[in-house]
Design a protein around this motif. Structure first.
Motif, PDB file in Angstrom:
ATOM      1  N   GLY A  57      37.027 -79.843 -19.150  1.00 30.64           N
ATOM      2  CA  GLY A  57      37.235 -79.017 -20.334  1.00 30.64           C
ATOM      3  C   GLY A  57      38.024 -77.756 -20.024  1.00 30.64           C
ATOM      4  N   THR A 102      41.531 -76.806 -21.650  1.00 31.75           N
ATOM      5  CA  THR A 102      41.744 -75.536 -22.341  1.00 31.75           C
ATOM      6  C   THR A 102      42.975 -74.830 -21.806  1.00 31.75           C
ATOM      7  OG1 THR A 102      39.373 -75.364 -22.739  1.00 31.75           O
ATOM      8  CG2 THR A 102      40.668 -73.356 -23.010  1.00 31.75           C
ATOM      9  N   THR A 142      34.531 -72.783 -25.917  1.00 29.96           N
ATOM     10  CA  THR A 142      34.526 -74.000 -26.747  1.00 29.96           C
ATOM     11  C   THR A 142      35.059 -75.186 -25.959  1.00 29.96           C
ATOM     12  OG1 THR A 142      34.794 -72.700 -28.773  1.00 29.96           O
ATOM     13  CG2 THR A 142      35.405 -75.037 -28.886  1.00 29.96           C
ATOM     14  N   GLY A 143      36.197 -74.993 -25.285  1.00 30.60           N
ATOM     15  CA  GLY A 143      36.806 -76.094 -24.532  1.00 30.60           C
ATOM     16  C   GLY A 143      35.951 -76.568 -23.373  1.00 30.60           C
ATOM     17  N   ALA A 154      32.787 -78.304 -24.788  1.00 31.36           N
ATOM     18  CA  ALA A 154      33.104 -79.650 -25.293  1.00 31.36           C
ATOM     19  C   ALA A 154      33.264 -80.638 -24.141  1.00 31.36           C
ATOM     20  CB  ALA A 154      34.372 -79.612 -26.148  1.00 31.36           C
ATOM     21  N   LEU A 166      37.969 -86.014 -27.919  1.00 28.30           N
ATOM     22  CA  LEU A 166      37.904 -84.648 -27.389  1.00 28.30           C
ATOM     23  C   LEU A 166      38.792 -83.695 -28.191  1.00 28.30           C
ATOM     24  CD1 LEU A 166      37.845 -85.613 -23.640  1.00 28.30           C
ATOM     25  CD2 LEU A 166      36.211 -84.049 -24.708  1.00 28.30           C
ATOM     26  N   VAL A 224      37.214 -80.849 -30.764  1.00 28.94           N
ATOM     27  CA  VAL A 224      37.433 -79.411 -30.583  1.00 28.94           C
ATOM     28  C   VAL A 224      38.203 -78.840 -31.766  1.00 28.94           C
ATOM     29  CG1 VAL A 224      38.657 -77.710 -29.160  1.00 28.94           C
ATOM     30  CG2 VAL A 224      37.197 -79.407 -28.086  1.00 28.94           C
ATOM     31  N   THR A 270      35.816 -78.470 -34.629  1.00 27.74           N
ATOM     32  CA  THR A 270      34.909 -77.348 -34.371  1.00 27.74           C
ATOM     33  C   THR A 270      35.590 -76.017 -34.651  1.00 27.74           C
ATOM     34  OG1 THR A 270      33.720 -78.622 -32.690  1.00 27.74           O
ATOM     35  CG2 THR A 270      33.494 -76.221 -32.606  1.00 27.74           C
ATOM     36  N   THR A 271      36.782 -75.832 -34.113  1.00 24.91           N
ATOM     37  CA  THR A 271      37.471 -74.549 -34.307  1.00 24.91           C
ATOM     38  C   THR A 271      37.917 -74.368 -35.747  1.00 24.91           C
ATOM     39  OG1 THR A 271      39.555 -75.496 -33.520  1.00 24.91           O
ATOM     40  CG2 THR A 271      38.212 -74.345 -31.907  1.00 24.91           C
ATOM     41  N   HIS A 306      45.771 -79.378 -29.568  1.00 26.26           N
ATOM     42  CA  HIS A 306      44.450 -80.004 -29.446  1.00 26.26           C
ATOM     43  C   HIS A 306      44.543 -81.419 -28.872  1.00 26.26           C
ATOM     44  CE1 HIS A 306      43.038 -76.653 -32.019  1.00 26.26           C
ATOM     45  NE2 HIS A 306      41.978 -76.793 -31.235  1.00 26.26           N
ATOM     46  N   TYR A 316      44.931 -80.850 -25.284  1.00 25.85           N
ATOM     47  CA  TYR A 316      43.602 -80.562 -24.733  1.00 25.85           C
ATOM     48  C   TYR A 316      42.858 -81.876 -24.478  1.00 25.85           C
ATOM     49  CZ  TYR A 316      38.622 -79.725 -24.586  1.00 25.85           C
ATOM     50  OH  TYR A 316      37.303 -79.764 -24.218  1.00 25.85           O
ATOM     51  N   THR A 353      41.871 -83.172 -20.787  1.00 22.05           N
ATOM     52  CA  THR A 353      40.437 -83.225 -20.487  1.00 22.05           C
ATOM     53  C   THR A 353      40.027 -84.653 -20.122  1.00 22.05           C
ATOM     54  OG1 THR A 353      40.030 -81.377 -21.989  1.00 22.05           O
ATOM     55  CG2 THR A 353      38.122 -82.716 -21.388  1.00 22.05           C
TER      56      THR A 353
END
Length: 158
Positions: free
Chosen positions: A13, A17, A75-76, A79, A101, A105, A108-109, A136, A139, A143
């Motif tokens: 994560g 990020t 957050t990242g 997650a 993933l 995220v 969520t954001t 994202h 990300y 991840t």
């Protein structure tokens, strides 16, 4: 549950990020756009909701800026850790893991900024959505790829 999958997920994560931030900064370079005030505003609204005084305005602005970045990393990383806990004994295909993933995220954001009244994603233009989706997805891909590298299938699991 063993801690290793959660720690590996948190590491993944963090890599994701950092990747999201690099992609965002490259977008700023390519389009010559300013940085977003959304993280700062979100941090400020969260501090206000928690009754946390960030000090006089000059210092408060700097604190909001720092908190916005820390919240993004938190957050990242969180997650990734949650993904690690859930995927510890599964081999999730890379595209699916990246989508879960990145989409998770992003939801969520975007959900938090909508709930806090910082922005309303329903009013965004296509270029706004593109500026949100691409980092994202980066990300999610970084991840998921890092998770896969840290947890190869040849590694013994019970």
């Amino acid at each position: 549950m063993r801690a290793a999958p959660v720690v590996d997920g948190a590491i993944a994560g963090a890599v994701g990020t950092a990747t999201l931030n690099v992609v965002t900064f490259l977008d700023m370079v390519v389009r010559a756009r300013p940085s977003s005030s959304t993280p700062d505003e979100t941090a400020g609204r969260m501090a206000h909701a928690a009754h946390i005084d960030l000090g006089p305005e000059g210092k408060a602005a700097n604190r909001r800026s720092g908190l916005g970045a820390v919240l993004g990393y938190g957050t990242g990383i969180a997650a990734g850790a949650v993904f690690g806990a859930l995927a510890a004994r599964r081999r999730i295909p890379l595209p699916l893991a990246a989508g879960l993933l990145g989409g998770g995220v992003m939801a969520t954001t975007d959900g938090s900024i909508a709930a806090l009244g910082v922005s309303d994603p329903r009013t965004w233009r296509p270029k706004d959505w593109l500026s949100d989706i691409v980092p994202h997805l980066a990300y999610g891909m970084a991840t998921a790829a890092t998770w896969r590298r840290l947890r190869p299938p040849s590694r013994g699991r019970r």
